[in-house]
Enzyme design. Structure first.
Site, PDB file in Angstrom:
ATOM      1  N   GLY A 162       0.778  -1.247   0.000  1.00 48.34           N
ATOM      2  CA  GLY A 162       0.000   0.000   0.000  1.00 48.34           C
ATOM      3  C   GLY A 162       0.802   1.284   0.000  1.00 48.34           C
ATOM      4  O   GLY A 162       0.323   2.312  -0.469  1.00 48.34           O
ATOM      5  N   ASP A 218       0.694   3.437   4.117  1.00 48.69           N
ATOM      6  CA  ASP A 218      -0.400   4.172   3.502  1.00 48.69           C
ATOM      7  C   ASP A 218      -1.359   4.730   4.543  1.00 48.69           C
ATOM      8  O   ASP A 218      -1.743   5.883   4.501  1.00 48.69           O
ATOM      9  CB  ASP A 218      -1.146   3.291   2.487  1.00 48.69           C
ATOM     10  CG  ASP A 218      -1.521   1.912   3.042  1.00 48.69           C
ATOM     11  OD1 ASP A 218      -1.240   1.630   4.225  1.00 48.69           O
ATOM     12  OD2 ASP A 218      -2.081   1.100   2.281  1.00 48.69           O
ATOM     13  N   ASP A 242      -4.639   2.549  10.801  1.00 51.56           N
ATOM     14  CA  ASP A 242      -6.012   2.212  11.189  1.00 51.56           C
ATOM     15  C   ASP A 242      -5.988   1.823  12.670  1.00 51.56           C
ATOM     16  O   ASP A 242      -5.991   2.687  13.533  1.00 51.56           O
ATOM     17  CB  ASP A 242      -6.525   1.099  10.271  1.00 51.56           C
ATOM     18  CG  ASP A 242      -7.993   0.771  10.493  1.00 51.56           C
ATOM     19  OD1 ASP A 242      -8.694   1.573  11.133  1.00 51.56           O
ATOM     20  OD2 ASP A 242      -8.453  -0.290  10.035  1.00 51.56           O
ATOM     21  N   LYS A 274      -6.977   7.078  10.328  1.00 53.25           N
ATOM     22  CA  LYS A 274      -8.422   6.987  10.570  1.00 53.25           C
ATOM     23  C   LYS A 274      -8.722   7.445  11.984  1.00 53.25           C
ATOM     24  O   LYS A 274      -8.145   6.942  12.945  1.00 53.25           O
ATOM     25  CB  LYS A 274      -8.907   5.553  10.368  1.00 53.25           C
ATOM     26  CG  LYS A 274      -9.259   5.248   8.935  1.00 53.25           C
ATOM     27  CD  LYS A 274     -10.007   3.941   8.814  1.00 53.25           C
ATOM     28  CE  LYS A 274      -9.960   3.479   7.373  1.00 53.25           C
ATOM     29  NZ  LYS A 274     -10.475   2.118   7.224  1.00 53.25           N
ATOM     30  N   PHE A 316     -13.977   2.615   4.331  1.00 49.47           N
ATOM     31  CA  PHE A 316     -12.965   1.850   3.611  1.00 49.47           C
ATOM     32  C   PHE A 316     -12.586   2.606   2.349  1.00 49.47           C
ATOM     33  O   PHE A 316     -13.428   2.860   1.487  1.00 49.47           O
ATOM     34  CB  PHE A 316     -13.470   0.446   3.273  1.00 49.47           C
ATOM     35  CG  PHE A 316     -12.352  -0.451   2.839  1.00 49.47           C
ATOM     36  CD1 PHE A 316     -11.564  -1.093   3.781  1.00 49.47           C
ATOM     37  CD2 PHE A 316     -12.067  -0.641   1.493  1.00 49.47           C
ATOM     38  CE1 PHE A 316     -10.508  -1.904   3.394  1.00 49.47           C
ATOM     39  CE2 PHE A 316     -11.004  -1.447   1.091  1.00 49.47           C
ATOM     40  CZ  PHE A 316     -10.238  -2.084   2.046  1.00 49.47           C
ATOM     41  N   VAL A 317     -11.330   2.992   2.262  1.00 54.17           N
ATOM     42  CA  VAL A 317     -10.896   3.826   1.148  1.00 54.17           C
ATOM     43  C   VAL A 317      -9.956   3.060   0.211  1.00 54.17           C
ATOM     44  O   VAL A 317      -9.252   2.142   0.631  1.00 54.17           O
ATOM     45  CB  VAL A 317     -10.209   5.115   1.647  1.00 54.17           C
ATOM     46  CG1 VAL A 317     -11.203   6.021   2.350  1.00 54.17           C
ATOM     47  CG2 VAL A 317      -9.038   4.796   2.569  1.00 54.17           C
ATOM     48  N   ASP A 373      -5.823  -0.702  -1.761  1.00 54.80           N
ATOM     49  CA  ASP A 373      -6.530  -1.630  -2.635  1.00 54.80           C
ATOM     50  C   ASP A 373      -7.836  -2.139  -2.039  1.00 54.80           C
ATOM     51  O   ASP A 373      -8.077  -2.048  -0.839  1.00 54.80           O
ATOM     52  CB  ASP A 373      -5.653  -2.855  -2.879  1.00 54.80           C
ATOM     53  CG  ASP A 373      -5.602  -3.749  -1.648  1.00 54.80           C
ATOM     54  OD1 ASP A 373      -5.228  -3.240  -0.574  1.00 54.80           O
ATOM     55  OD2 ASP A 373      -5.972  -4.935  -1.731  1.00 54.80           O
ATOM     56  N   ARG A 381      -5.362   0.295  -6.781  1.00 51.40           N
ATOM     57  CA  ARG A 381      -4.170   0.952  -6.230  1.00 51.40           C
ATOM     58  C   ARG A 381      -3.685   2.079  -7.129  1.00 51.40           C
ATOM     59  O   ARG A 381      -3.032   3.007  -6.674  1.00 51.40           O
ATOM     60  CB  ARG A 381      -3.025  -0.059  -6.079  1.00 51.40           C
ATOM     61  CG  ARG A 381      -3.264  -1.135  -5.047  1.00 51.40           C
ATOM     62  CD  ARG A 381      -1.958  -1.865  -4.778  1.00 51.40           C
ATOM     63  NE  ARG A 381      -2.141  -3.166  -4.127  1.00 51.40           N
ATOM     64  CZ  ARG A 381      -2.260  -3.331  -2.816  1.00 51.40           C
ATOM     65  NH1 ARG A 381      -2.234  -2.286  -2.024  1.00 51.40           N
ATOM     66  NH2 ARG A 381      -2.412  -4.529  -2.304  1.00 51.40           N
TER      67      ARG A 381
HETATM   68  P1  5GP Z   1      -3.852  -1.445  10.990  1.00 50.92           P
HETATM   69  O1  5GP Z   1      -2.859  -2.505  11.280  1.00 50.92           O
HETATM   70  O2  5GP Z   1      -3.405  -0.052  11.375  1.00 50.92           O
HETATM   71  O3  5GP Z   1      -5.216  -1.766  11.533  1.00 50.92           O
HETATM   72  O4  5GP Z   1      -4.110  -1.476   9.449  1.00 50.92           O
HETATM   73  C1  5GP Z   1      -3.198  -1.038   8.563  1.00 50.92           C
HETATM   74  C2  5GP Z   1      -3.373  -1.720   7.229  1.00 50.92           C
HETATM   75  O5  5GP Z   1      -4.730  -2.110   6.978  1.00 50.92           O
HETATM   76  C3  5GP Z   1      -3.002  -0.744   6.175  1.00 50.92           C
HETATM   77  O6  5GP Z   1      -1.623  -0.851   5.865  1.00 50.92           O
HETATM   78  C4  5GP Z   1      -3.882  -1.158   5.033  1.00 50.92           C
HETATM   79  O7  5GP Z   1      -3.232  -2.162   4.283  1.00 50.92           O
HETATM   80  C5  5GP Z   1      -5.105  -1.776   5.670  1.00 50.92           C
HETATM   81  N1  5GP Z   1      -6.232  -0.816   5.733  1.00 50.92           N
HETATM   82  C6  5GP Z   1      -6.740  -0.212   6.825  1.00 50.92           C
HETATM   83  N2  5GP Z   1      -7.753   0.604   6.498  1.00 50.92           N
HETATM   84  C7  5GP Z   1      -7.887   0.516   5.148  1.00 50.92           C
HETATM   85  C8  5GP Z   1      -8.777   1.140   4.198  1.00 50.92           C
HETATM   86  O8  5GP Z   1      -9.671   1.957   4.491  1.00 50.92           O
HETATM   87  N3  5GP Z   1      -8.604   0.799   2.888  1.00 50.92           N
HETATM   88  C9  5GP Z   1      -7.640  -0.086   2.492  1.00 50.92           C
HETATM   89  N4  5GP Z   1      -7.572  -0.338   1.187  1.00 50.92           N
HETATM   90  N5  5GP Z   1      -6.800  -0.681   3.353  1.00 50.92           N
HETATM   91  C10 5GP Z   1      -6.924  -0.378   4.668  1.00 50.92           C
HETATM   92 MG    MG Z   2      -0.869  -2.091   4.239  1.00 54.98          MG
END
Ligand code: 5GP
Ligand code: MG
Length: 180
Positions: free
Chosen positions: A38, A94, A97, A125, A146-147, A153, A159
């Protein structure tokens, strides 16, 4: 799809981040480590605007979030990170979350003996973080949707969009079809 951030807004913000980062490191060599896949577009745009001597590394991380495994358990894939011992490291992703991906990666990198580890994300987020992780640099705060686009992706697609869009939920897509 609803455009959340236009290509122009993203480009302008990436330019600001590059200026801020270059100022903070004032000429010191830096290793930028991108989280696959990402972060690729963000990384490519950012480094071309960064006036610093730098190296690029990549990390692959897959997390297990099922009930069976411990939350945040992370497998770090084939190590494509150049030697970071004694170097400043900027970990790039990217989106932040929950933070369950980046937090263990920061620990992983710290174990490799760098001078410092900082974190940069394009998106954060709001209100979603379950682990304490303050990115040193972030582009935009976005709502909990969800973006896709600009590296992000859905099913490995979208992407390549130069902008960031909100992926319609199955329900919303159906509703949109119904009103046509
Ligand atoms: P975390 O570990 O912080 O929960 O999530 C991070 C990863 O989840 C990001 O690197 C991404 O790959 C994926 N992710 C989280 N939110 C989104 C979203 O809204 N869209 C997409 N495409 N991927 C997300
Ligand atoms: Mg990722």
């Amino acid at each position: 799809m609803d455009v959340l951030l236009s290509a122009e807004r993203i480009q302008a913000r990436v330019g600001e981040l590059a200026r801020q980062i270059a100022e903070d490191y004032h000429g010191q060599p830096l290793t930028i480590v991108g989280v696959l896949t990402g972060s690729l577009i963000f990384l490519a745009d950012l480094v071309r605007r960064l006036d610093l001597p730098l190296r690029i590394g990549l990390l692959q991380a897959s997390s297990y979030r099922g009930a069976v495994t411990a939350p945040g358990e992370l497998r770090v894939g084939p190590d494509l990170v150049p030697d970071v011992r004694g170097r400043h490291v900027l970990l790039l992703d990217d989106i932040l979350d929950t933070g369950q991906t980046l937090a263990p990666l920061v620990r992983h990198l710290r174990d490799l003996g760098p001078l410092s580890v900082r974190v940069a994300v394009l998106l954060r987020k709001v209100g979603r973080q379950t682990v304490v992780l303050e990115p040193d640099y972030f582009g935009f705060d976005i709502p909990n949707a969800f973006v896709v686009g600009y590296g992000l992706d859905y099913n490995d697609e979208y992407r390549n969009l130069p902008y960031l869009a909100v992926l319609p939920t199955a329900g919303a897509a159906e509703a949109a079809r119904d009103t046509r």
